[in-house]
Design an enzyme around this catalytic site. Sequence first.
Site, PDB file in Angstrom:
ATOM      1  N   HIS A   1      -4.401  -1.743  -6.007  1.00  9.45           N
ATOM      2  CA  HIS A   1      -3.639  -0.536  -6.323  1.00  9.45           C
ATOM      3  C   HIS A   1      -4.641   0.551  -6.665  1.00  9.45           C
ATOM      4  O   HIS A   1      -5.432   0.394  -7.590  1.00  9.45           O
ATOM      5  CB  HIS A   1      -2.739  -0.779  -7.542  1.00  9.45           C
ATOM      6  CG  HIS A   1      -1.632  -1.746  -7.287  1.00  9.45           C
ATOM      7  ND1 HIS A   1      -0.807  -2.204  -8.256  1.00  9.45           N
ATOM      8  CD2 HIS A   1      -1.222  -2.312  -6.144  1.00  9.45           C
ATOM      9  CE1 HIS A   1       0.081  -3.030  -7.732  1.00  9.45           C
ATOM     10  NE2 HIS A   1      -0.162  -3.119  -6.453  1.00  9.45           N
TER      11      HIS A   1
ATOM     12  N   ASN B   1      -5.382 -10.296  -4.309  1.00  7.14           N
ATOM     13  CA  ASN B   1      -5.476 -10.129  -2.854  1.00  7.14           C
ATOM     14  C   ASN B   1      -5.118  -8.743  -2.354  1.00  7.14           C
ATOM     15  O   ASN B   1      -5.257  -8.454  -1.181  1.00  7.14           O
ATOM     16  CB  ASN B   1      -4.571 -11.154  -2.150  1.00  7.14           C
ATOM     17  CG  ASN B   1      -3.157 -11.154  -2.674  1.00  7.14           C
ATOM     18  OD1 ASN B   1      -2.956 -10.962  -3.865  1.00  7.14           O
ATOM     19  ND2 ASN B   1      -2.188 -11.360  -1.826  1.00  7.14           N
TER      20      ASN B   1
ATOM     21  N   ASP C   1       0.820  -1.226   0.000  1.00  2.38           N
ATOM     22  CA  ASP C   1       0.000   0.000   0.000  1.00  2.38           C
ATOM     23  C   ASP C   1       0.849   1.269   0.000  1.00  2.38           C
ATOM     24  O   ASP C   1       0.429   2.308   0.526  1.00  2.38           O
ATOM     25  CB  ASP C   1      -0.945   0.061   1.220  1.00  2.38           C
ATOM     26  CG  ASP C   1      -1.794  -1.183   1.359  1.00  2.38           C
ATOM     27  OD1 ASP C   1      -2.182  -1.737   0.322  1.00  2.38           O
ATOM     28  OD2 ASP C   1      -2.060  -1.598   2.502  1.00  2.38           O
TER      29      ASP C   1
HETATM   30  P1  GDP Z   1      -0.352   0.227  -3.779  1.00  2.00           P
HETATM   31  O1  GDP Z   1      -0.970  -1.097  -3.499  1.00  2.00           O
HETATM   32  O2  GDP Z   1       1.093   0.302  -3.407  1.00  2.00           O
HETATM   33  O3  GDP Z   1      -0.607   0.695  -5.170  1.00  2.00           O
HETATM   34  O4  GDP Z   1      -1.054   1.277  -2.798  1.00  2.00           O
HETATM   35  P2  GDP Z   1      -2.619   1.477  -2.483  1.00  2.00           P
HETATM   36  O5  GDP Z   1      -3.300   1.975  -3.671  1.00  2.00           O
HETATM   37  O6  GDP Z   1      -3.179   0.278  -1.806  1.00  2.00           O
HETATM   38  O7  GDP Z   1      -2.521   2.585  -1.339  1.00  2.00           O
HETATM   39  C1  GDP Z   1      -1.983   3.834  -1.558  1.00  2.00           C
HETATM   40  C2  GDP Z   1      -3.004   4.870  -1.124  1.00  2.00           C
HETATM   41  O8  GDP Z   1      -2.403   6.143  -1.140  1.00  2.00           O
HETATM   42  C3  GDP Z   1      -4.186   4.985  -2.066  1.00  2.00           C
HETATM   43  O9  GDP Z   1      -5.298   5.383  -1.318  1.00  2.00           O
HETATM   44  C4  GDP Z   1      -3.736   6.093  -3.033  1.00  2.00           C
HETATM   45  O10 GDP Z   1      -4.813   6.749  -3.687  1.00  2.00           O
HETATM   46  C5  GDP Z   1      -3.065   6.994  -2.080  1.00  2.00           C
HETATM   47  N1  GDP Z   1      -2.010   7.859  -2.584  1.00  2.00           N
HETATM   48  C6  GDP Z   1      -0.966   7.561  -3.404  1.00  2.00           C
HETATM   49  N2  GDP Z   1      -0.124   8.614  -3.459  1.00  2.00           N
HETATM   50  C7  GDP Z   1      -0.663   9.583  -2.667  1.00  2.00           C
HETATM   51  C8  GDP Z   1      -0.243  10.894  -2.266  1.00  2.00           C
HETATM   52  O11 GDP Z   1       0.820  11.365  -2.638  1.00  2.00           O
HETATM   53  N3  GDP Z   1      -1.048  11.573  -1.400  1.00  2.00           N
HETATM   54  C9  GDP Z   1      -2.208  11.071  -0.921  1.00  2.00           C
HETATM   55  N4  GDP Z   1      -2.939  11.815  -0.093  1.00  2.00           N
HETATM   56  N5  GDP Z   1      -2.641   9.834  -1.255  1.00  2.00           N
HETATM   57  C10 GDP Z   1      -1.857   9.117  -2.105  1.00  2.00           C
END
Ligand code: GDP
Length: 427
Positions: free
Chosen positions: A40, A37, A12
């Site tokens: 993104h 599981n 995440d």
């Molecule tokens: P991943 O599995 O690594 O792709 O990550 P996730 O999508 O599960 O979680 C990352 C969270 O951070 C999501 O809610 C994204 O929309 C959010 N996100 C990513 N970059 C940023 C950022 O720079 N600022 C904020 N506020 N949210 C972000």
Amino acid sequence: MVRAIVGANWGDEGKGKVTDVMASESDVVVRFQGGANAGHTIINEYGKFALHLLPSGVFHQHVVNVIGPGVALNVDALLKELAALEERGVPTPQLKVSDRCQVMLPWHIDFDRFEEERLGKNSFGSTKSGIAPFYSDKFAKVGIQVCQLYDEALLRERLSIELVKTNCLLEHLYHKPPIDLEDAVSCLKELGEKLHGYVCDTTRLLYEANKAGKVILLEGQLGTLRDPDHGIYPYTTSSSPLAGFGCVGAGVSPASIKDIVCVTKAYSSAVGAGPFVVRLSGEEAEELRKRGGDAGEYGATTHRPRDVGWFDAVATRYGVMVQGATELVITNLDVLGYLDEIPVCVAYETAQGERITDFPNTPVLMGCKPIYEKLPGWKCDIRGITEYSKLPEACRAYVDFIESTCGVPVKLVSNGPKREETLVRQR
Ligand code: GDP
């Protein structure tokens, strides 16, 4: 040229967003491990999406999206995700599925649930997507590869051997009805038919693409600390989220990986069971959780509230080291704008009272407490800033701190969940 985009921590970290951003200048995006599981989250001109199995290049028409042989392929989940994109106006992406990829069998998902129920309070926080039973079968060599879906006799023979053991467990360990062989054969034949148009030898495809000088992104799922060997075993996942494994799970030469982009959040978050030294509780946790991510820190697949904490330099340094990162991306920097001072965990104190700065093995980790230092906050909203140099000085100093503690250059920072909220760091 191959570039891996992987997580430094517990998952995440925002890899989906970073992959979506980097995909615009790439030709191929490959998922190389894991399954449906984890999710993104991507926010771009088409709206907000939580991708589970589709590679994050699907919003770019020119990108070939590949499901590599290392993935746990839930065929119905994949096709449902694809249909959902189309329903929301995203042009049909290019998608290729490895003929050597193995398929998630319906009973893998059941077994995941039954096993978590059996383990009760000792369960590992599974998302119950079938991942552990899938990889157990794969490495016990009783799994089914996509290419085997097209040979009915072979399928029947393999299933008839495998189902003896599966049905024994179902009936005698979990007290559930057995699986009928003919039902299983026709279910798998049907999966094969649905997938047919996407299947090819993706290893050859990637070899040719690399030879032709194309840019290939390997997109990791979860992060270093969920790696079965190097992570917080047994609170890990069942496939390796390391860039090194990307070569195997995607099917590219180790020598072709030129960049290893490690993504980390400006604070910590984790979902699922297991030790998390910087875990906050009470109001402090609630405040950070509410402000984190794009709509609070709640899992993209399970919607479970994520555990949150301050930036963990011990865990991140280790994560970056194990990944072999060549560059770092810091996401969610905007989230910390409300704090006067920002605690960062610089060391752990073990159960024996020793101060350590190297990430330990799980039994030692279980007894560790965080040791914090405080860095100055910047007390303003940095969303909307479009140039790195315009970030407040304290914010840039925070980035400098992460860079120096990890020993890897920070090239990009993310100051919001949207594609355009990405700043190239100038020095
Ligand atoms: P991943 O599995 O690594 O792709 O990550 P996730 O999508 O599960 O979680 C990352 C969270 O951070 C999501 O809610 C994204 O929309 C959010 N996100 C990513 N970059 C940023 C950022 O720079 N600022 C904020 N506020 N949210 C972000």
